[in-house]
Motif scaffolding. Structure first.
Motif, PDB file in Angstrom:
ATOM      1  N   THR A  78       1.993   4.885  -0.286  1.00 26.58           N
ATOM      2  CA  THR A  78       1.433   6.222  -0.146  1.00 26.58           C
ATOM      3  C   THR A  78       2.561   7.231  -0.314  1.00 26.58           C
ATOM      4  O   THR A  78       3.743   6.873  -0.253  1.00 26.58           O
ATOM      5  CB  THR A  78       0.792   6.418   1.233  1.00 26.58           C
ATOM      6  OG1 THR A  78       1.825   6.319   2.240  1.00 26.58           O
ATOM      7  CG2 THR A  78      -0.283   5.362   1.506  1.00 26.58           C
ATOM      8  N   TYR A 119      -3.381  -5.182  -7.394  1.00 26.41           N
ATOM      9  CA  TYR A 119      -4.801  -4.896  -7.607  1.00 26.41           C
ATOM     10  C   TYR A 119      -5.645  -5.989  -6.949  1.00 26.41           C
ATOM     11  O   TYR A 119      -5.463  -7.173  -7.219  1.00 26.41           O
ATOM     12  CB  TYR A 119      -5.122  -4.844  -9.102  1.00 26.41           C
ATOM     13  CG  TYR A 119      -4.569  -3.623  -9.798  1.00 26.41           C
ATOM     14  CD1 TYR A 119      -5.211  -2.397  -9.700  1.00 26.41           C
ATOM     15  CD2 TYR A 119      -3.399  -3.699 -10.554  1.00 26.41           C
ATOM     16  CE1 TYR A 119      -4.704  -1.266 -10.334  1.00 26.41           C
ATOM     17  CE2 TYR A 119      -2.885  -2.577 -11.194  1.00 26.41           C
ATOM     18  CZ  TYR A 119      -3.542  -1.360 -11.072  1.00 26.41           C
ATOM     19  OH  TYR A 119      -3.027  -0.246 -11.688  1.00 26.41           O
ATOM     20  N   ARG A 144       0.184   8.656  -8.467  1.00 25.78           N
ATOM     21  CA  ARG A 144      -0.881   7.794  -8.998  1.00 25.78           C
ATOM     22  C   ARG A 144      -0.523   7.270 -10.386  1.00 25.78           C
ATOM     23  O   ARG A 144      -0.704   6.082 -10.684  1.00 25.78           O
ATOM     24  CB  ARG A 144      -2.199   8.561  -9.048  1.00 25.78           C
ATOM     25  CG  ARG A 144      -3.363   7.725  -9.569  1.00 25.78           C
ATOM     26  CD  ARG A 144      -4.655   8.494  -9.529  1.00 25.78           C
ATOM     27  NE  ARG A 144      -5.756   7.690 -10.038  1.00 25.78           N
ATOM     28  CZ  ARG A 144      -7.018   8.085 -10.079  1.00 25.78           C
ATOM     29  NH1 ARG A 144      -7.332   9.291  -9.623  1.00 25.78           N
ATOM     30  NH2 ARG A 144      -7.956   7.310 -10.568  1.00 25.78           N
ATOM     31  N   ASP A 145      -0.007   8.162 -11.243  1.00 25.36           N
ATOM     32  CA  ASP A 145       0.381   7.738 -12.596  1.00 25.36           C
ATOM     33  C   ASP A 145       1.480   6.682 -12.548  1.00 25.36           C
ATOM     34  O   ASP A 145       1.457   5.704 -13.304  1.00 25.36           O
ATOM     35  CB  ASP A 145       0.870   8.940 -13.408  1.00 25.36           C
ATOM     36  CG  ASP A 145      -0.259   9.881 -13.778  1.00 25.36           C
ATOM     37  OD1 ASP A 145      -1.435   9.466 -13.696  1.00 25.36           O
ATOM     38  OD2 ASP A 145       0.028  11.041 -14.135  1.00 25.36           O
ATOM     39  N   SER A 198       0.849  -1.195   0.000  1.00 24.13           N
ATOM     40  CA  SER A 198       0.000   0.000   0.000  1.00 24.13           C
ATOM     41  C   SER A 198       0.882   1.242   0.000  1.00 24.13           C
ATOM     42  O   SER A 198       1.109   1.888   1.033  1.00 24.13           O
ATOM     43  CB  SER A 198      -0.922  -0.008   1.227  1.00 24.13           C
ATOM     44  OG  SER A 198      -1.788  -1.115   1.201  1.00 24.13           O
ATOM     45  N   ARG A 217      -7.610  -0.361 -15.836  1.00 24.65           N
ATOM     46  CA  ARG A 217      -6.363   0.411 -15.867  1.00 24.65           C
ATOM     47  C   ARG A 217      -5.500   0.023 -17.069  1.00 24.65           C
ATOM     48  O   ARG A 217      -4.852   0.859 -17.681  1.00 24.65           O
ATOM     49  CB  ARG A 217      -5.596   0.203 -14.560  1.00 24.65           C
ATOM     50  CG  ARG A 217      -6.290   0.784 -13.329  1.00 24.65           C
ATOM     51  CD  ARG A 217      -6.287   2.302 -13.375  1.00 24.65           C
ATOM     52  NE  ARG A 217      -7.071   2.904 -12.319  1.00 24.65           N
ATOM     53  CZ  ARG A 217      -6.635   3.132 -11.081  1.00 24.65           C
ATOM     54  NH1 ARG A 217      -5.397   2.786 -10.753  1.00 24.65           N
ATOM     55  NH2 ARG A 217      -7.407   3.693 -10.173  1.00 24.65           N
ATOM     56  N   LEU A 253       2.236   4.611 -10.034  1.00 23.90           N
ATOM     57  CA  LEU A 253       1.704   3.362  -9.494  1.00 23.90           C
ATOM     58  C   LEU A 253       0.995   2.568 -10.589  1.00 23.90           C
ATOM     59  O   LEU A 253       1.197   1.353 -10.735  1.00 23.90           O
ATOM     60  CB  LEU A 253       0.738   3.654  -8.347  1.00 23.90           C
ATOM     61  CG  LEU A 253       1.362   3.965  -6.993  1.00 23.90           C
ATOM     62  CD1 LEU A 253       0.321   4.576  -6.049  1.00 23.90           C
ATOM     63  CD2 LEU A 253       1.964   2.712  -6.370  1.00 23.90           C
ATOM     64  N   THR A 254       0.160   3.258 -11.356  1.00 21.80           N
ATOM     65  CA  THR A 254      -0.566   2.590 -12.442  1.00 21.80           C
ATOM     66  C   THR A 254       0.404   2.050 -13.487  1.00 21.80           C
ATOM     67  O   THR A 254       0.289   0.898 -13.926  1.00 21.80           O
ATOM     68  CB  THR A 254      -1.550   3.570 -13.111  1.00 21.80           C
ATOM     69  OG1 THR A 254      -2.505   4.012 -12.149  1.00 21.80           O
ATOM     70  CG2 THR A 254      -2.278   2.897 -14.269  1.00 21.80           C
ATOM     71  N   ARG A 314       6.135  15.433  -4.058  1.00 22.47           N
ATOM     72  CA  ARG A 314       5.096  15.831  -5.009  1.00 22.47           C
ATOM     73  C   ARG A 314       5.597  16.928  -5.948  1.00 22.47           C
ATOM     74  O   ARG A 314       5.295  16.918  -7.148  1.00 22.47           O
ATOM     75  CB  ARG A 314       3.854  16.301  -4.250  1.00 22.47           C
ATOM     76  CG  ARG A 314       3.174  15.195  -3.458  1.00 22.47           C
ATOM     77  CD  ARG A 314       1.939  15.707  -2.739  1.00 22.47           C
ATOM     78  NE  ARG A 314       1.360  14.713  -1.858  1.00 22.47           N
ATOM     79  CZ  ARG A 314       0.569  13.722  -2.254  1.00 22.47           C
ATOM     80  NH1 ARG A 314       0.263  13.604  -3.546  1.00 22.47           N
ATOM     81  NH2 ARG A 314       0.067  12.857  -1.391  1.00 22.47           N
ATOM     82  N   SER A 344       2.857  11.966 -11.614  1.00 17.21           N
ATOM     83  CA  SER A 344       2.314  11.949 -10.253  1.00 17.21           C
ATOM     84  C   SER A 344       2.486  10.557  -9.680  1.00 17.21           C
ATOM     85  O   SER A 344       2.751   9.592 -10.409  1.00 17.21           O
ATOM     86  CB  SER A 344       0.831  12.318 -10.255  1.00 17.21           C
ATOM     87  OG  SER A 344       0.070  11.301 -10.898  1.00 17.21           O
TER      88      SER A 344
END
Length: 276
Positions: free
Chosen positions: A199, A257, A226-227, A197, A266, A229-230, A215, A224
């Motif tokens: 963060t 996932y 999020r980008d 997880s 995704r 991680l995906t 950031r 970012s």
């Protein structure tokens, strides 16, 4: 006697006894260092962190790496190339016949790796790369190892011998370069344990910075958390699906996932962006 056996027997002399450091591998950053790992019992070392570019030569027995959501096993006669910042769990298994595990570890200063990299096209090693221990690579490692353990050679001569190893790696396109950007450093962390997880707080702590600085740096690099991680999770799952033939659900779980449907969404979204 086979060539492979001759190569390993030469290197066994460098790994005659265990001289691993208490902390792995906390050594001076400006010099190359060689350690040997010898054990007669199966050992697991959890949460290994290699701050510097390194190679691990498996001389006897086998090694298992638990990284990127996968278990990878390598036998004697394998050279593992690890970039600076690599993390994972390690299991060392003695050879069933001899009852011994032996490996040689060489850590390289960042400056030396950067100098070697200037002689080759851009290379990026963000995951463990395994190479067969052929005669050229073995000779370079043996030459450097003898210099590092002699205790009498001038530092400049030792540096030249170590550069031989880096040159061979450069010729193979696998120089263990350290991540140059914050984005690459974050990718390396996520690949180590994609189902964690992650963060901003956890990643910032791992990189020794603050959430705000993390950031800001990622924004400056047009991405970012999020980008990233995906990107990493989808790419890893796609690799698992293509290379290992596992199910969509298994690939999704390994990549972090909990829902195969979310993973599929995704993946489609990432493929759409790539095709635009």
């Amino acid at each position: 006697m086979s060539e492979a056996r001759t190569i390993l027997e030469r290197l066994q002399k460098l790994a005659a006894k265990d001289n691993r450091p208490r902390a792995l591998p906390e050594v001076a950053e400006q010099v190359s260092a060689l350690f040997t790992f010898v054990t007669r019992e199966r050992e697991r070392i959890a949460g290994c962190a290699f701050p510097r570019a390194s190679v691990v030569v498996i001389v006897e027995g086998s090694k298992e790496l638990v990284t990127m959501g996968r278990q990878l096993r390598f036998g004697a006669g394998t050279v593992l190339v690890l970039p600076g910042g690599w993390r994972g769990d390690v299991v060392n298994d003695p050879d069933p016949a001899s009852g011994v595990y032996r490996a040689i570890f060489i850590g390289f200063p960042d400056e030396l790796v950067a100098r070697a990299a200037r002689s080759f096209p851009p290379q990026r090693a963000v995951r463990p790369i395994d190479l067969p221990l052929d005669t050229v690579l073995a000779a370079a490692i043996h030459h450097a190892g003898e210099g590092l353990t002699s205790g009498t050679l001038p530092a400049l001569l030792i540096e030249h011998r170590v550069m031989e190893v880096l040159t061979v790696l450069g010729m193979r396109g696998v120089l263990p370069v350290k991540p140059k950007t914050t984005s690459d450093a974050v990718r390396s962390l996520i690949r180590w344990q994609p189902d964690k997880s992650w963060t901003a707080h956890v990643i910032a702590a791992e990189l020794g910075t603050s959430n705000a600085t993390l950031r800001r740096r990622l924004t400056a690099e047009s991405t970012s958390l999020r980008d990233l991680l995906t990107e990493v999770r989808v790419d890893l799952a796609a690799t698992l699906l293509s290379e290992e033939g596992i199910s969509l659900r298994e690939a999704a779980l390994a990549a972090g996932y909990r829902s195969p449907r979310r993973f599929a969404e995704r993946m489609r979204a990432r493929q759409h962006v790539a095709n635009v």
